[in-house]
Design a protein around this motif. Structure first.
Motif, PDB file in Angstrom:
ATOM      1  N   ARG A   1     -13.815  15.028  63.012  1.00  0.00           N
ATOM      2  CA  ARG A   1     -13.552  16.264  62.856  1.00  0.00           C
ATOM      3  C   ARG A   1     -14.564  17.134  63.195  1.00  0.00           C
ATOM      4  NH1 ARG A   1     -12.305  15.006  56.947  1.00  0.00           N
ATOM      5  NH2 ARG A   1     -14.967  15.046  55.974  1.00  0.00           N
ATOM      6  N   VAL A   2     -15.985  17.487  63.319  1.00  0.00           N
ATOM      7  CA  VAL A   2     -16.828  17.699  63.703  1.00  0.00           C
ATOM      8  C   VAL A   2     -16.418  17.712  66.140  1.00  0.00           C
ATOM      9  CG1 VAL A   2     -18.932  17.654  64.541  1.00  0.00           C
ATOM     10  CG2 VAL A   2     -18.548  17.225  62.571  1.00  0.00           C
ATOM     11  N   ALA A   3     -15.883  16.626  66.563  1.00  0.00           N
ATOM     12  CA  ALA A   3     -15.909  16.210  67.458  1.00  0.00           C
ATOM     13  C   ALA A   3     -14.784  17.026  68.106  1.00  0.00           C
ATOM     14  CB  ALA A   3     -15.371  14.664  67.814  1.00  0.00           C
ATOM     15  N   ARG A   4     -14.059  17.706  66.897  1.00  0.00           N
ATOM     16  CA  ARG A   4     -12.889  17.851  67.515  1.00  0.00           C
ATOM     17  C   ARG A   4     -13.217  19.472  67.589  1.00  0.00           C
ATOM     18  NH1 ARG A   4      -8.245  15.311  62.993  1.00  0.00           N
ATOM     19  NH2 ARG A   4      -7.354  13.668  64.550  1.00  0.00           N
ATOM     20  N   GLN A   5     -14.150  20.037  66.174  1.00  0.00           N
ATOM     21  CA  GLN A   5     -14.329  21.286  66.627  1.00  0.00           C
ATOM     22  C   GLN A   5     -14.824  21.407  67.613  1.00  0.00           C
ATOM     23  OE1 GLN A   5     -16.552  20.926  62.072  1.00  0.00           O
ATOM     24  NE2 GLN A   5     -16.542  22.743  62.953  1.00  0.00           N
ATOM     25  N   MET A   6     -15.673  20.940  68.201  1.00  0.00           N
ATOM     26  CA  MET A   6     -16.645  20.692  69.700  1.00  0.00           C
ATOM     27  C   MET A   6     -15.534  21.210  70.742  1.00  0.00           C
ATOM     28  SD  MET A   6     -19.569  17.773  69.684  1.00  0.00           S
ATOM     29  CE  MET A   6     -21.032  17.989  68.925  1.00  0.00           C
ATOM     30  N   TYR A   7     -14.055  20.733  70.700  1.00  0.00           N
ATOM     31  CA  TYR A   7     -13.416  20.925  71.545  1.00  0.00           C
ATOM     32  C   TYR A   7     -12.198  22.070  70.939  1.00  0.00           C
ATOM     33  CZ  TYR A   7     -13.640  16.259  73.682  1.00  0.00           C
ATOM     34  OH  TYR A   7     -14.548  14.821  74.224  1.00  0.00           O
ATOM     35  N   CYS A   8     -12.066  22.219  70.305  1.00  0.00           N
ATOM     36  CA  CYS A   8     -12.182  23.719  69.278  1.00  0.00           C
ATOM     37  C   CYS A   8     -12.369  24.744  70.295  1.00  0.00           C
ATOM     38  CB  CYS A   8     -11.363  24.157  68.435  1.00  0.00           C
ATOM     39  SG  CYS A   8     -10.224  22.916  67.268  1.00  0.00           S
ATOM     40  N   MET A   9     -13.742  24.373  70.097  1.00  0.00           N
ATOM     41  CA  MET A   9     -15.308  25.913  70.648  1.00  0.00           C
ATOM     42  C   MET A   9     -14.572  26.183  72.248  1.00  0.00           C
ATOM     43  SD  MET A   9     -18.525  24.504  68.872  1.00  0.00           S
ATOM     44  CE  MET A   9     -18.394  25.174  67.029  1.00  0.00           C
ATOM     45  N   ARG A  10     -14.144  25.298  72.648  1.00  0.00           N
ATOM     46  CA  ARG A  10     -14.141  25.181  74.875  1.00  0.00           C
ATOM     47  C   ARG A  10     -12.545  25.426  74.652  1.00  0.00           C
ATOM     48  NH1 ARG A  10     -16.744  19.228  76.309  1.00  0.00           N
ATOM     49  NH2 ARG A  10     -16.388  19.022  74.169  1.00  0.00           N
ATOM     50  N   PHE A  11     -11.674  24.790  74.257  1.00  0.00           N
ATOM     51  CA  PHE A  11     -10.043  24.678  74.412  1.00  0.00           C
ATOM     52  C   PHE A  11      -9.403  26.293  73.117  1.00  0.00           C
ATOM     53  CE2 PHE A  11      -9.957  20.266  74.499  1.00  0.00           C
ATOM     54  CZ  PHE A  11     -10.180  20.172  76.132  1.00  0.00           C
ATOM     55  N   LYS A  12      -9.676  27.299  74.259  1.00  0.00           N
ATOM     56  CA  LYS A  12      -9.840  28.172  72.899  1.00  0.00           C
ATOM     57  C   LYS A  12      -8.310  28.404  73.002  1.00  0.00           C
ATOM     58  CE  LYS A  12     -13.759  29.628  73.007  1.00  0.00           C
ATOM     59  NZ  LYS A  12     -14.614  29.527  71.974  1.00  0.00           N
ATOM     60  N   ASN A  13      -7.545  28.848  71.894  1.00  0.00           N
ATOM     61  CA  ASN A  13      -6.339  29.033  70.487  1.00  0.00           C
ATOM     62  C   ASN A  13      -5.452  28.283  71.194  1.00  0.00           C
ATOM     63  OD1 ASN A  13      -6.917  32.007  70.741  1.00  0.00           O
ATOM     64  ND2 ASN A  13      -6.639  32.758  73.084  1.00  0.00           N
ATOM     65  N   GLU A  14      -6.075  27.129  71.284  1.00  0.00           N
ATOM     66  CA  GLU A  14      -5.251  25.650  70.951  1.00  0.00           C
ATOM     67  C   GLU A  14      -5.567  24.823  70.200  1.00  0.00           C
ATOM     68  OE1 GLU A  14      -5.332  22.874  74.572  1.00  0.00           O
ATOM     69  OE2 GLU A  14      -6.292  25.109  76.049  1.00  0.00           O
ATOM     70  N   ASP A  15      -4.488  23.959  69.595  1.00  0.00           N
ATOM     71  CA  ASP A  15      -5.101  23.323  68.244  1.00  0.00           C
ATOM     72  C   ASP A  15      -4.660  21.748  69.145  1.00  0.00           C
ATOM     73  OD1 ASP A  15      -4.272  22.326  66.112  1.00  0.00           O
ATOM     74  OD2 ASP A  15      -2.095  22.277  65.826  1.00  0.00           O
ATOM     75  N   VAL A  16      -6.123  21.175  68.142  1.00  0.00           N
ATOM     76  CA  VAL A  16      -6.382  19.710  68.685  1.00  0.00           C
ATOM     77  C   VAL A  16      -6.582  19.143  67.341  1.00  0.00           C
ATOM     78  CG1 VAL A  16      -7.289  21.076  71.078  1.00  0.00           C
ATOM     79  CG2 VAL A  16      -8.609  20.771  68.805  1.00  0.00           C
ATOM     80  N   SER A  17      -6.311  19.799  66.715  1.00  0.00           N
ATOM     81  CA  SER A  17      -5.444  19.299  64.934  1.00  0.00           C
ATOM     82  C   SER A  17      -6.403  18.295  65.040  1.00  0.00           C
ATOM     83  CB  SER A  17      -5.645  20.043  64.074  1.00  0.00           C
ATOM     84  OG  SER A  17      -4.409  20.326  63.654  1.00  0.00           O
ATOM     85  N   GLY A  18      -4.628  17.633  65.709  1.00  0.00           N
ATOM     86  CA  GLY A  18      -4.400  16.179  65.815  1.00  0.00           C
ATOM     87  C   GLY A  18      -3.745  15.138  67.168  1.00  0.00           C
ATOM     88  N   LEU A  19      -5.290  15.019  67.851  1.00  0.00           N
ATOM     89  CA  LEU A  19      -5.810  14.350  68.853  1.00  0.00           C
ATOM     90  C   LEU A  19      -6.711  13.867  68.563  1.00  0.00           C
ATOM     91  CD1 LEU A  19      -5.715  17.031  71.424  1.00  0.00           C
ATOM     92  CD2 LEU A  19      -3.552  16.160  71.001  1.00  0.00           C
ATOM     93  N   THR A  20      -6.194  12.822  69.360  1.00  0.00           N
ATOM     94  CA  THR A  20      -7.174  11.192  69.105  1.00  0.00           C
ATOM     95  C   THR A  20      -7.927  11.692  69.460  1.00  0.00           C
ATOM     96  OG1 THR A  20      -6.356  10.325  70.373  1.00  0.00           O
ATOM     97  CG2 THR A  20      -5.619  10.455  67.816  1.00  0.00           C
ATOM     98  N   MET A  21      -9.516  11.072  69.680  1.00  0.00           N
ATOM     99  CA  MET A  21     -10.884  10.756  70.588  1.00  0.00           C
ATOM    100  C   MET A  21     -10.165  11.053  72.358  1.00  0.00           C
ATOM    101  SD  MET A  21     -13.416  12.078  69.956  1.00  0.00           S
ATOM    102  CE  MET A  21     -14.355  11.637  70.975  1.00  0.00           C
ATOM    103  N   GLN A  22      -9.148   9.966  72.102  1.00  0.00           N
ATOM    104  CA  GLN A  22      -8.893   9.394  73.772  1.00  0.00           C
ATOM    105  C   GLN A  22      -8.275  10.369  73.932  1.00  0.00           C
ATOM    106  OE1 GLN A  22      -8.304   7.665  71.116  1.00  0.00           O
ATOM    107  NE2 GLN A  22      -8.880   5.351  71.014  1.00  0.00           N
ATOM    108  N   GLN A  23      -6.918  11.178  73.059  1.00  0.00           N
ATOM    109  CA  GLN A  23      -6.783  12.642  74.007  1.00  0.00           C
ATOM    110  C   GLN A  23      -7.387  14.449  74.387  1.00  0.00           C
ATOM    111  OE1 GLN A  23      -3.506  12.171  70.685  1.00  0.00           O
ATOM    112  NE2 GLN A  23      -1.871  11.540  71.775  1.00  0.00           N
ATOM    113  N   LEU A  24      -8.903  14.362  73.107  1.00  0.00           N
ATOM    114  CA  LEU A  24      -9.415  14.752  73.661  1.00  0.00           C
ATOM    115  C   LEU A  24      -9.940  14.091  74.441  1.00  0.00           C
ATOM    116  CD1 LEU A  24     -11.208  14.788  69.860  1.00  0.00           C
ATOM    117  CD2 LEU A  24      -9.152  16.800  70.905  1.00  0.00           C
ATOM    118  N   ARG A  25     -10.444  13.281  74.798  1.00  0.00           N
ATOM    119  CA  ARG A  25     -11.388  13.418  76.360  1.00  0.00           C
ATOM    120  C   ARG A  25     -10.651  13.484  77.567  1.00  0.00           C
ATOM    121  NH1 ARG A  25     -13.446   8.930  73.557  1.00  0.00           N
ATOM    122  NH2 ARG A  25     -11.524   7.106  74.332  1.00  0.00           N
ATOM    123  N   GLY A  26      -9.346  12.890  77.337  1.00  0.00           N
ATOM    124  CA  GLY A  26      -8.043  13.470  78.464  1.00  0.00           C
ATOM    125  C   GLY A  26      -8.116  14.784  78.249  1.00  0.00           C
ATOM    126  N   ARG A  27      -7.885  15.716  77.759  1.00  0.00           N
ATOM    127  CA  ARG A  27      -7.741  16.801  77.609  1.00  0.00           C
ATOM    128  C   ARG A  27      -8.818  17.807  78.689  1.00  0.00           C
ATOM    129  NH1 ARG A  27      -4.823  20.401  73.414  1.00  0.00           N
ATOM    130  NH2 ARG A  27      -3.431  18.719  73.808  1.00  0.00           N
TER     131      ARG A  27
END
Length: 314
Positions: A117-143
């Protein structure tokens, strides 16, 4: 010899209200009342210690016991670094006297669900206006990988500096090309600022959520939130200008950009948000409690001895 009184903790500026950093090399650092002094063959400069977040002590620096005492009293983090500040060696004490944030950090990094959840929060801070709530760590790293490649590509096009890949040689700084040297110097300066914010708040630099296994994992986590707006464009600009003092110019521009964008204040807010805590600092509080399995903690400074015939004091 005049005895120097400690700086009252209640008079100290908050972390987010301080200046960025002071880099020193080939000088003698001492204390004069509440000011830090740096002396070399060109003369002496005086800097109010309490106004600084961190002091980066480079090669050829000698620092006195009284100067370190002042930095400790002011909660100014001293970080010993290598030439051009691109290598971290050690750091001094921080401003925090409470482990409130550290305990929350340890709790969240120790739970896979909370950590994600914290990792997703971090990516949300960078991916403005994007929904990353359902992404895995692998998908987050790819994005994130695609995003950062685009940032390098855009800055290369903007400045005309050719870009191939990140090429960093930890043991041979001069082996890299100018753009990679500038990136290394810029990132190192940002790491110093972020590291100081983290330890000043009482968090652990080593307990990262995205990065792991390194003594500065959390530093890299937080610094990554700001690179696209600070260090990367600065490095490309300096490389394009073909500055003679490439590392020094890069470091000074990072310092100014951190101040301009209020990165220190932002980092404090972001860390509190990631750890789910309120932004409140009472620097005068210095309480030692005792852990208890049932009550979580009980007051320290008391004698809890009792006989078998007595009721437990709690």
């Amino acid at each position: 010899m005049t005895k120097l009184l400690p700086v009252p903790v209640t008079t100290l500026p908050r972390v987010q209200d301080r200046m960025t950093f002071l880099y020193l090399e080939h000088c003698v650092v001492h204390r004069e009342d509440g000011a830090l002094t740096a002396k070399d063959e060109r003369g002496i400069i005086h800097v109010p210690a309490a106004s600084l977040l961190t002091v980066l002590l480079g090669p050829g620096t000698s620092i006195s016991h009284q100067a370190m005492s002042l930095l400790g009293e002011c909660g100014t983090t001293a970080i010993w670094v290598g030439e051009n500040s691109v290598r971290y060696y050690a750091h001094g004490r921080s401003l925090a006297s409470s482990t409130r944030l550290l305990l929350e950090q340890a709790s969240r990094v120790s739970s896979p669900q909370k950590r994600l959840r914290v990792a997703r929060q971090m990516y949300c801070m960078r991916f403005k206006n994007e929904d990353v709530s359902g992404l895995t760590m692998q998908q987050l790293r790819g994005r994130e990988g695609a995003r950062i490649r685009a940032v390098y590509r855009d800055n290369s096009k903007r400045t005309g500096i050719p870009w191939g890949r990140r090429d960093y040689h930890p043991d041979d700084f001069d082996a890299s090309d100018p753009i990679n040297k500038a990136l290394s110097a810029a990132h190192a300066a940002l790491y110093g600022v972020v590291h100081s914010v983290i330890v000043a708040l009482g968090c652990s630099p080593g307990l990262g959520f995205v990065h792991t296994g390194h003594e500065r994992s959390f530093v890299y986590d937080i610094a990554d939130l700001y690179k696209a707006d600070t260090t990367i464009p600065i490095a490309f600009d300096v490389a394009a200008e073909e500055m003679e003092d490439l590392t020094g110019t890069t470091r000074r521009r990072v310092r100014d950009k951190v101040f301009e964008l209020k990165i220190i204040e932002t980092a404090v807010r972001d860390i509190h948000q990631l750890l789910g805590t309120e932004e409140m600092e009472d620097l005068s509080v210095n309480v030692v409690s005792l852990w208890d399995y049932q009550h979580q903690q009980v007051a320290g400074g008391s004698n809890y001895a009792f006989t078998m015939d007595d009721d437990p004091p709690w």
